[in-house]
Design a protein around this motif. Sequence first.
Motif, short mmCIF file in Angstrom:
data_model
loop_
_atom_site.label_atom_id
_atom_site.label_comp_id
_atom_site.label_asym_id
_atom_site.label_seq_id
_atom_site.Cartn_x
_atom_site.Cartn_y
_atom_site.Cartn_z
N GLU A 1 -8.10 5.53 -0.48
CA GLU A 1 -8.71 4.48 -0.57
C GLU A 1 -9.07 4.68 -2.23
O GLU A 1 -8.43 6.41 -3.35
CB GLU A 1 -10.54 4.34 -0.56
CG GLU A 1 -10.45 4.23 1.00
CD GLU A 1 -12.00 4.15 1.08
OE1 GLU A 1 -12.33 4.43 2.59
OE2 GLU A 1 -12.89 4.02 0.07
N GLY A 2 -9.07 3.52 -3.98
CA GLY A 2 -9.28 3.92 -4.85
C GLY A 2 -10.16 4.61 -5.07
O GLY A 2 -11.23 4.29 -4.10
N PRO A 3 -10.66 4.91 -6.42
CA PRO A 3 -11.64 5.59 -6.97
C PRO A 3 -12.99 4.89 -6.99
O PRO A 3 -12.67 3.23 -7.46
CB PRO A 3 -11.08 6.52 -8.70
CG PRO A 3 -10.12 6.22 -7.98
CD PRO A 3 -9.72 5.08 -7.62
N LEU B 1 -2.42 3.67 -9.49
CA LEU B 1 -3.71 2.39 -9.09
C LEU B 1 -3.79 1.44 -9.86
O LEU B 1 -3.82 1.55 -11.30
CB LEU B 1 -4.83 3.68 -10.02
CG LEU B 1 -5.09 4.64 -8.45
CD1 LEU B 1 -5.99 6.24 -8.62
CD2 LEU B 1 -5.62 4.15 -6.73
N TYR C 1 -12.63 -0.98 -12.30
CA TYR C 1 -13.15 -1.33 -10.88
C TYR C 1 -11.35 -1.21 -10.24
O TYR C 1 -10.97 -1.82 -11.02
CB TYR C 1 -14.12 -2.40 -10.72
CG TYR C 1 -15.28 -2.87 -10.99
CD1 TYR C 1 -15.35 -3.25 -11.94
CD2 TYR C 1 -16.15 -2.02 -10.36
CE1 TYR C 1 -16.67 -3.62 -12.43
CE2 TYR C 1 -17.41 -2.33 -10.45
CZ TYR C 1 -17.88 -2.94 -11.71
OH TYR C 1 -18.89 -2.82 -12.20
N PHE C 2 -11.07 -0.18 -9.07
CA PHE C 2 -10.32 0.78 -8.93
C PHE C 2 -9.62 -0.16 -7.67
O PHE C 2 -10.81 -0.71 -7.14
CB PHE C 2 -9.19 1.47 -8.39
CG PHE C 2 -9.76 2.63 -9.92
CD1 PHE C 2 -10.84 2.86 -10.92
CD2 PHE C 2 -8.16 3.32 -10.88
CE1 PHE C 2 -10.96 3.52 -11.71
CE2 PHE C 2 -8.10 3.98 -11.50
CZ PHE C 2 -9.66 3.96 -12.61
N GLY C 3 -8.59 -1.24 -7.92
CA GLY C 3 -8.14 -1.18 -6.29
C GLY C 3 -7.53 0.54 -5.30
O GLY C 3 -7.71 1.31 -5.44
N PRO C 4 -6.85 0.09 -3.89
CA PRO C 4 -6.41 0.65 -3.77
C PRO C 4 -5.08 1.64 -3.81
O PRO C 4 -5.16 3.46 -3.40
CB PRO C 4 -6.85 0.16 -1.90
CG PRO C 4 -5.96 -0.64 -2.41
CD PRO C 4 -6.61 -1.29 -3.31
N ARG D 1 1.01 -1.33 -0.27
CA ARG D 1 -0.10 0.29 -0.35
C ARG D 1 0.71 1.59 -0.31
O ARG D 1 0.27 2.10 -0.48
CB ARG D 1 -0.64 -0.28 1.30
CG ARG D 1 -1.94 -1.19 1.35
CD ARG D 1 -3.08 -0.59 -0.04
NE ARG D 1 -3.68 0.52 -0.08
CZ ARG D 1 -4.44 1.24 0.64
NH1 ARG D 1 -5.28 0.53 1.74
NH2 ARG D 1 -4.85 2.92 0.51
N TYR D 2 1.59 1.05 0.44
CA TYR D 2 3.06 2.61 1.03
C TYR D 2 4.56 1.66 0.72
O TYR D 2 4.69 0.52 1.09
CB TYR D 2 2.74 3.03 2.10
CG TYR D 2 1.38 3.57 3.02
CD1 TYR D 2 0.55 2.84 3.50
CD2 TYR D 2 1.13 4.78 2.30
CE1 TYR D 2 -0.38 3.40 3.33
CE2 TYR D 2 -0.28 4.79 2.76
CZ TYR D 2 -1.38 4.55 2.86
OH TYR D 2 -2.30 4.41 3.09
#
Lengths: 115, 111
Positions: free
Chosen positions: B42-44, A91, A105-108, A9-10
């Motif tokens: 968060e993602g879109p 993303l 549909y996107f991930g975080p 995530r980071y």
Amino acid sequence: GAGVSQSPRYKVAKRGQDVALRCDPISGHVSLFWYQQALGQGPEFLTYFQNEAQLDKSGLPSDRFFAERPEGSVSTLKIQRTQQEDSAVYLCASSTEGVPTYEQYFGPGTRLTVT
Amino acid sequence: DQQVKQNSPSLSVQEGRISILNCDYTNSMFDYFLWYKKYPAEGPTFLISISSIKDKNEDGRFTVFLNKSAKHLSLHIVPSQPGDSAVYFCAATQAGNMLTFGGGTRLMVKP
């Protein structure tokens, strides 16, 4: 069901290091997209896969950026010799075959900081 | 050049009132338009979409209007709720390829 997941995530990288960012799309989704989002801006297209085929890589900013999806599911975005301007959120998005809708549909996202 | 533009970086409305978010585009080849909502870290998240063959699509409190001649679309949220506070992106695509995004509008709904 499970959505799109991304790891890490980071990520903090020192300038010049190589990084690898992973995307697990929604199961069964044929199409996979990578976008780069700079602070305060909208996402910008990097590259697109249909199954394992990379159909469009016109958005990759330099030859330091490389993406693959060898088995048509998980994808990896690799950035070699990172530079400060690479700092952004990366993303990943997936979608089914388009007709009649084209929702992605996107991930975080993975927030990359290059120091 | 920016093919999709959201000219208002921010919008503040009172709870219960209507929120109207606007988006302009320049590429007449776009045939499908989408709105995404994004919370911090968060993602879109997909919200609502419209095909270029329609001029309106409605889903609960959310309605998207498309004016092809003006190359303009808008998202109406009625009534607005505090939980709607987020950044909203409009996006456009041609034949289901990459999405081209606007710069986003930050919506703040005040209780």
